[in-house]
Design an enzyme around this catalytic site. Sequence first.
Site, PDB file in Angstrom:
ATOM      1  N   SER A 100     -10.169 -39.321 -33.962  1.00  0.00           N
ATOM      2  CA  SER A 100     -10.792 -39.589 -35.397  1.00  0.00           C
ATOM      3  C   SER A 100      -9.692 -39.163 -36.704  1.00  0.00           C
ATOM      4  CB  SER A 100     -12.284 -39.456 -35.713  1.00  0.00           C
ATOM      5  OG  SER A 100     -12.481 -39.744 -37.366  1.00  0.00           O
ATOM      6  N   HIS A 125      -9.777 -44.736 -34.950  1.00  0.00           N
ATOM      7  CA  HIS A 125     -10.537 -45.618 -35.621  1.00  0.00           C
ATOM      8  C   HIS A 125     -11.015 -45.632 -36.972  1.00  0.00           C
ATOM      9  CE1 HIS A 125     -14.744 -42.625 -34.637  1.00  0.00           C
ATOM     10  NE2 HIS A 125     -13.805 -42.335 -36.313  1.00  0.00           N
TER      11      HIS A 125
END
Length: 206
Positions: A100, A125
């Site tokens: 992330s 993501h």
Amino acid sequence: MPFMPVPYVIEQTHRGERSYDIISRLLKDRIVMLGTEIDDDVANVIVAQLLFLESEDPDKDINLYINSPGGSVTAGLAIYDTMQYVKCPVSTICVGQAASMGAVLLLAGAKGKRYALPSSRIMIHQPLGGVRGQATDIEIQAKEILRMKAKLNELIVKHTGQSIERVEKDTDRDYFMGASEAKAYGIIDEIQNPRKVVGLGKEEKK
């Protein structure tokens, strides 16, 4: 989270023994460790370390080791912006995982100086968020999440050279990569094995 005591190291100096907590000892060698989830407190410490090392020597590399599941986007962007702001090249090294926001910081290192160890895991993501309240408030927060999503995708495109279409597709869900895949994607420049950059020793392995 259970309390983890900070180890101390003892060095011999001409004035006798001197003890350092391990974080301070690493900082002496221009090594910064991001080893937790990213929140405002963590970001403030990392930013302070980067600014301190720039003031010590603006021309010498800073080495940022990353083992993080990600965390707050705004806190992560504070670290990202500081990495771009300081004059020192910031080398990034993934140990364990960079997921992330951690992956965004990994790919934001100085070009040619972004590394991962062989067993590292990298994941990108779209931002996550939960909202409750009145419909208008939910709409405002949804727009902000979409703005953050576009911002992060732009950064991934900028630092990897991938097309915006591919990045939008890949970040729509969790997209996991090993070190080799991350290198092919443009997130890192080299897989480190054996170590030949940065360390505490007087000599580096070749």
